[in-house]
Write a protein that holds these residues in place. Structure first.
Motif, PDB file in Angstrom:
ATOM      1  N   GLU A 185      54.557  -9.111  20.330  1.00 21.77           N
ATOM      2  CA  GLU A 185      53.941  -7.896  20.021  1.00 21.77           C
ATOM      3  C   GLU A 185      54.215  -6.696  21.126  1.00 21.77           C
ATOM      4  OE1 GLU A 185      49.749  -8.339  20.046  1.00 21.77           O
ATOM      5  OE2 GLU A 185      49.874 -10.122  18.875  1.00 21.77           O
ATOM      6  N   MET A 186      54.286  -7.102  22.310  1.00 20.30           N
ATOM      7  CA  MET A 186      54.774  -5.927  23.245  1.00 20.30           C
ATOM      8  C   MET A 186      55.966  -5.458  22.863  1.00 20.30           C
ATOM      9  SD  MET A 186      52.160  -5.039  24.777  1.00 20.30           S
ATOM     10  CE  MET A 186      53.246  -3.947  25.884  1.00 20.30           C
ATOM     11  N   MET A 187      56.980  -6.392  22.393  1.00 16.52           N
ATOM     12  CA  MET A 187      58.394  -5.603  21.971  1.00 16.52           C
ATOM     13  C   MET A 187      58.248  -5.132  20.610  1.00 16.52           C
ATOM     14  SD  MET A 187      61.339  -8.488  23.120  1.00 16.52           S
ATOM     15  CE  MET A 187      60.258  -9.706  22.836  1.00 16.52           C
ATOM     16  N   ALA A 188      56.983  -4.908  20.197  1.00 17.58           N
ATOM     17  CA  ALA A 188      56.581  -4.090  18.768  1.00 17.58           C
ATOM     18  C   ALA A 188      57.235  -4.929  17.577  1.00 17.58           C
ATOM     19  CB  ALA A 188      57.175  -2.644  18.745  1.00 17.58           C
ATOM     20  N   VAL A 189      57.006  -6.080  17.678  1.00 17.13           N
ATOM     21  CA  VAL A 189      57.527  -7.337  16.648  1.00 17.13           C
ATOM     22  C   VAL A 189      56.093  -7.859  16.447  1.00 17.13           C
ATOM     23  CG1 VAL A 189      58.813  -9.026  15.895  1.00 17.13           C
ATOM     24  CG2 VAL A 189      59.613  -7.356  17.485  1.00 17.13           C
ATOM     25  N   ARG A 196      57.037 -12.513  11.892  1.00 15.59           N
ATOM     26  CA  ARG A 196      58.314 -13.186  12.425  1.00 15.59           C
ATOM     27  C   ARG A 196      58.280 -14.523  12.704  1.00 15.59           C
ATOM     28  NH1 ARG A 196      63.270 -11.076  13.679  1.00 15.59           N
ATOM     29  NH2 ARG A 196      63.654 -13.053  14.414  1.00 15.59           N
ATOM     30  N   GLY A 244      48.608  -1.776  26.996  1.00 17.33           N
ATOM     31  CA  GLY A 244      49.614  -2.203  26.045  1.00 17.33           C
ATOM     32  C   GLY A 244      49.299  -2.271  24.658  1.00 17.33           C
ATOM     33  N   ARG A 298      48.385   1.259  13.578  1.00 13.41           N
ATOM     34  CA  ARG A 298      49.354   0.281  14.116  1.00 13.41           C
ATOM     35  C   ARG A 298      50.634   0.641  14.072  1.00 13.41           C
ATOM     36  NH1 ARG A 298      49.686  -5.375  13.150  1.00 13.41           N
ATOM     37  NH2 ARG A 298      51.688  -5.854  12.083  1.00 13.41           N
ATOM     38  N   PHE A 337      53.050   0.263  17.521  1.00 13.12           N
ATOM     39  CA  PHE A 337      54.195  -0.172  17.517  1.00 13.12           C
ATOM     40  C   PHE A 337      55.241   0.787  18.154  1.00 13.12           C
ATOM     41  CE2 PHE A 337      54.567  -4.389  15.149  1.00 13.12           C
ATOM     42  CZ  PHE A 337      52.996  -4.539  15.751  1.00 13.12           C
ATOM     43  N   ARG A 371      55.102   1.128  21.668  1.00 13.51           N
ATOM     44  CA  ARG A 371      55.381  -0.049  22.519  1.00 13.51           C
ATOM     45  C   ARG A 371      56.804  -0.378  22.611  1.00 13.51           C
ATOM     46  NH1 ARG A 371      51.546  -4.796  19.702  1.00 13.51           N
ATOM     47  NH2 ARG A 371      49.653  -4.121  20.764  1.00 13.51           N
ATOM     48  N   LYS A 372      57.537   0.053  21.731  1.00 18.82           N
ATOM     49  CA  LYS A 372      59.078   0.150  21.965  1.00 18.82           C
ATOM     50  C   LYS A 372      59.447   0.939  23.105  1.00 18.82           C
ATOM     51  CE  LYS A 372      59.915   0.091  17.017  1.00 18.82           C
ATOM     52  NZ  LYS A 372      60.624   1.018  15.739  1.00 18.82           N
ATOM     53  N   MET A 389      57.540   1.014  25.750  1.00 18.67           N
ATOM     54  CA  MET A 389      57.098   0.237  27.061  1.00 18.67           C
ATOM     55  C   MET A 389      57.789  -1.162  26.987  1.00 18.67           C
ATOM     56  SD  MET A 389      53.295   0.174  26.515  1.00 18.67           S
ATOM     57  CE  MET A 389      52.133   1.570  25.906  1.00 18.67           C
ATOM     58  N   MET A 414      57.583  -4.880  28.971  1.00 17.47           N
ATOM     59  CA  MET A 414      56.517  -5.591  29.548  1.00 17.47           C
ATOM     60  C   MET A 414      57.113  -7.013  30.086  1.00 17.47           C
ATOM     61  SD  MET A 414      52.714  -6.484  28.995  1.00 17.47           S
ATOM     62  CE  MET A 414      51.781  -7.787  29.871  1.00 17.47           C
ATOM     63  N   PHE A 450      67.258  -9.335  21.142  1.00 17.39           N
ATOM     64  CA  PHE A 450      66.300  -9.499  20.238  1.00 17.39           C
ATOM     65  C   PHE A 450      65.741  -8.132  19.866  1.00 17.39           C
ATOM     66  CE2 PHE A 450      61.835 -10.112  19.055  1.00 17.39           C
ATOM     67  CZ  PHE A 450      61.929 -11.156  18.107  1.00 17.39           C
ATOM     68  N   GLU A 477      65.970  -6.107  16.455  1.00 17.87           N
ATOM     69  CA  GLU A 477      64.751  -5.651  15.670  1.00 17.87           C
ATOM     70  C   GLU A 477      64.484  -3.997  15.360  1.00 17.87           C
ATOM     71  OE1 GLU A 477      62.289  -7.477  14.097  1.00 17.87           O
ATOM     72  OE2 GLU A 477      63.274  -9.293  14.411  1.00 17.87           O
ATOM     73  N   HIS A 478      64.889  -3.350  16.398  1.00 17.04           N
ATOM     74  CA  HIS A 478      64.453  -1.984  16.119  1.00 17.04           C
ATOM     75  C   HIS A 478      65.748  -1.138  16.030  1.00 17.04           C
ATOM     76  CE1 HIS A 478      60.542  -2.979  16.774  1.00 17.04           C
ATOM     77  NE2 HIS A 478      60.705  -3.667  18.050  1.00 17.04           N
ATOM     78  N   ARG A 528      65.480  -7.921  29.032  1.00 10.77           N
ATOM     79  CA  ARG A 528      65.030  -7.786  27.681  1.00 10.77           C
ATOM     80  C   ARG A 528      64.026  -6.554  27.688  1.00 10.77           C
ATOM     81  NH1 ARG A 528      61.656 -12.429  24.701  1.00 10.77           N
ATOM     82  NH2 ARG A 528      60.010 -11.819  26.616  1.00 10.77           N
ATOM     83  N   MET A 580      56.170  -2.541  32.598  1.00  8.02           N
ATOM     84  CA  MET A 580      54.814  -3.355  33.379  1.00  8.02           C
ATOM     85  C   MET A 580      55.441  -4.818  33.819  1.00  8.02           C
ATOM     86  SD  MET A 580      51.631  -2.038  30.824  1.00  8.02           S
ATOM     87  CE  MET A 580      52.428  -2.455  29.481  1.00  8.02           C
TER      88      MET A 580
END
Lengths: 260, 278, 160
Positions: free
Chosen positions: A132-136, A141, B62, B84, B88, B91-92, B94, B96, B115, B119-120, B164, B174
């Motif tokens: 979630e914190m990686m925006a996934v 998933r 977060g 939402r 998201f 969060r990309k 930030m 953690m 990963f 994903e992004h 990561r 964080m």
């Protein structure tokens, strides 16, 4: 007395809250399903870990259930001089009831508990929160691919169970009890209806697949993120799956096979 | 008892600003009016006794938990009013680092660091490879790229997780209890990494911890949280010399103080002489 | 990559196995394959009237000399004559049944299921769609049979 009522009320409310959360989860899973076309590899992996790894237990159980059915059925039918109907008995029992139900119970014990433990552990080790914190979105998933794989796999497992069971019954009837090979198959074919028996059996197992996978995913996803929480989630998965499958089986049977 | 905030020029608009935060969980008040500001480009530490909800605070920043009252503003966005999709996007930016690393157990070290990139971003596989190797080099684990998370020690897992967390070049990272359960060597390595990454990548770092020595060694500014509010703040040296009872007990590891040694109980004599009142 | 390939092969085999099981259930276990006696098409339908059909039901087999040639599609009651009209569908491969074929309701084994047995005659005209079989023999109802047997026995002893 009033304490007792309060306790009942609290448990009732708790149950409603959990039911609500379970339906929310299902709703989010369904929303995430279209995105699964982008992860074919994940789907292959999940079908492997849910389906292929359940294959051994399904085949072995199916074989022995069919063999026992044949043996027991023979003892009863031979008393009526109707031993040649053994094929019908074995096939109908398997296709209508035992195939979908027993394979769903085995699925709950083998794949369902593993799913709940896996997702519970991912939650306990903060992997879901990490995603979630990686925006996934972890539902997209992690949860949705497992759901779809489970739903796809269950009818196939039930069909394999029934088919292997019929073959097991055949070996006992013809090989061990010396029944006529032709009578076994022809009686079976004349009495087992494709639409009423086979298709309804498949529908049953599809419903069980949705429910069993849903229960496992819910308990895993809602597990308290500790060791006890995960073990509780797996236990609950097996128990709830068994109860849900047996109750649903009664309802579905009443709806499907009760017309005269 | 609260020292004035240092007003030097690098503290323009803080990256994270928390105002009047209230948060309840299971009927218990975790935060009751917390105000914090986390300046850009600095290492800020949030310390406090166990069970004061430090991890919860990170989850609120977060956007994983929603406070009952108050605002959390990260880089100008009110986190809990974002849609939402916007959340998201935020969060990309930030990163953690979770307590145990939270590496995905079914991916290799390489896969874990790749990963978020896969994903992004739409980078080519060779670009991703280069980026991952650079990030792994930064944490000294380029050689461990093919190991599975289960083969890593706790400290290595955290370093991989750190690689990561910085994979997408975030504006802030964080750290949730980065020093817990580490041997002195990996503890030193992690502390140095946090500081050096912060300075070399121009990050903003937020460290949540209860390890006074290590945290004070790398932090520019420290907040001490207890009983749901900020009980002390200042630079590490200011904190060490603080007159506040809370700060003194925590910073100098004293047994008695505002946090009592005894869990609330009846008077000992009453309890011993009392009959069957268990 | 090798790993992924192995997984894909295993999953592929699993899917094949699952669908093979479904196919087996459909073709070998159930009566879907008995559509085979109709040779793909629908065959032709004939009817026959019986005084009593016993426990004959829809989908009961129709056979000639023990070989299955078709099945009962429905049984209706003629409300004027109170006879049962049995509709049967015969595979078009078996289209050479003569017009004077007779039909009887027989039982396989003493307690087995009932079926329609056709006994071809010698007519050169053949049965075709919608024809009715004239010569029929009803099901043997065991109770009646036993009743008659006892009645005859009683009469015999009376004579003595």
């Amino acid at each position: 007395m009033s304490d007792w009522l309060v306790a009942v009320g609290r448990r009732g409310l708790d149950l409603l809250v959990r039911l609500g959360r379970a339906h929310m989860l299902l709703f989010y899973i369904v929303l995430a399903l279209p995105a699964l076309v982008r992860q074919p590899r994940e789907m292959v992996r999940q079908v492997h870990s849910i389906g292929v790894r359940s294959l051994v237990i399904i085949v072995v159980s199916g074989l022995f259930v069919g063999m026992v059915l044949s043996l027991q059925g023979y003892n009863t039918l031979v008393g009526f001089g109707a031993a040649q109907s053994l094929g019908v008995l074995v096939a109908l029992s398997l296709v209508r009831e035992l195939g979908p139900v027993v394979s769903a119970l085995l699925y709950g014990g083998r794949a369902g508990s593993a799913l709940a433990a896996e997702i519970g552990l991912m939650k306990a080790t903060e992997q879901l929160a990490g995603m979630e914190m990686m925006a996934v979105d972890p539902i997209e998933r992690v949860v949705a691919p497992r759901f779809l794989a489970g739903v796809m796999v269950m009818p196939l497992l039930a069909a394999i169970f029934s088919a292997v069971g019929v073959l097991g019954g055949y070996f006992v009837a013809v090989g061990l009890l010396g029944l006529d090979d032709g009578a076994f198959w022809s009686q079976m074919q004349s009495k087992v209806e494709f639409h009423d028996d086979i298709v309804n059996g498949i529908i049953k197992s599809a419903v069980f697949g949705v429910v069993a996978t849903w229960i496992a995913l819910f308990h895993g996803y809602e597990a308290v993120p500790t060791a006890e929480g995960v073990s509780l989630a797996t236990t609950r998965t097996v128990v709830h799956t068994a109860l849900a499958v047996l109750v649903l089986d009664f309802i579905l049977t009443a709806l499907m096979f009760n017309k005269v | 008892m609260v020292e004035p905030r240092p007003q030097d020029d690098s503290c323009r608009v803080p990256l994270v600003e928390i105002r009047g935060l209230r948060f309840m969980r299971e009927g218990r008040l975790i935060f009751d009016g917390v105000d914090l500001a986390i300046p850009r480009g600095r290492v800020t530490a949030i310390m406090g006794p166990s069970g004061t909800g430090k991890t919860t605070l990170l989850r609120i920043i977060g956007g994983q938990l929603v406070p009952d009252a108050g605002q959390v503003i990260v880089d100008g966005c009110n986190v809990h009013q974002l849609k939402r999709r916007e959340l998201f996007e935020l969060r990309k930016r930030m990163g953690m680092l979770f307590q145990a690393g939270a590496l995905l157990t079914d991916l290799t070290v390489f896969g874990n660091v790749a990963f978020p990139l896969r994903e992004h971003t739409r980078l080519s596989e060779s670009m991703i490879r280069d980026l991952v190797l650079i990030k792994l080099e930064a944490v000294g684990l380029r050689g461990a790229r093919d190991l599975m998370p289960s083969q890593l020690s706790g400290g290595m897992a955290r370093r991989v997780a750190l690689a990561r967390a910085i994979a997408l070049d975030p504006m802030m990272v964080m750290y949730d209890e980065p020093f817990t359960g580490q041997d002195p060597i990996s503890l030193g390595v992690l502390a140095r990494l946090i500081r050096s990454l912060n300075d070399s990548l121009g990050l903003t770092s937020l460290v949540v911890s209860h390890d006074v020595q290590e945290t004070c060694a790398i932090a520019d500014y420290v907040y001490l949280i207890a009983e749901g509010r900020v009980v002390g703040e200042g630079t590490p040296s200011e904190m060490r010399d603080s007159a506040s009872a809370w700060v003194r007990q925590f910073m100098h590891a004293q047994v008695e103080g505002p946090v009592p040694f005894h869990y609330p109980a009846l008077d000992l004599t009453t309890d011993l002489l009392g009959e069957g009142s268990a | 990559m090798m790993q992924q390939r192995k997984l894909e092969i295993a999953v592929g085999l699993f899917m094949v196995l699952g669908f093979a099981a479904l196919f087996f259930l459909a073709m070998r276990v159930s009566n879907l394959s008995s559509a085979g006696i109709f040779g793909g098409d629908k065959g032709y339908e004939i009817t026959a009237r019986f005084q009593n059909t016993g426990s004959l039901k829809g989908r009961s087999p129709v056979s000639v000399a023990g070989v299955r040639v078709g099945q009962v599609t429905e049984i209706v009651l003629d409300s004027k004559t109170f006879e049962a009209v049995v509709h049967m569908r015969i595979g078009s491969r078996f289209s050479t049944l003569p017009k004077d074929t007779s039909a009887s309701i027989l039982t396989s084994g003493l307690l087995g299921e009932q079926y329609v047995g056709l006994d071809p005659g010698g007519d050169s005209v053949l049965l075709k769609e919608g024809d009715e079989i004239r010569i029929t023999q009803s099901a043997l109802v065991l109770e009646r049979f036993i009743g008659q047997f006892l009645y005859n026995k009683a009469q015999e002893t009376e004579k003595k």
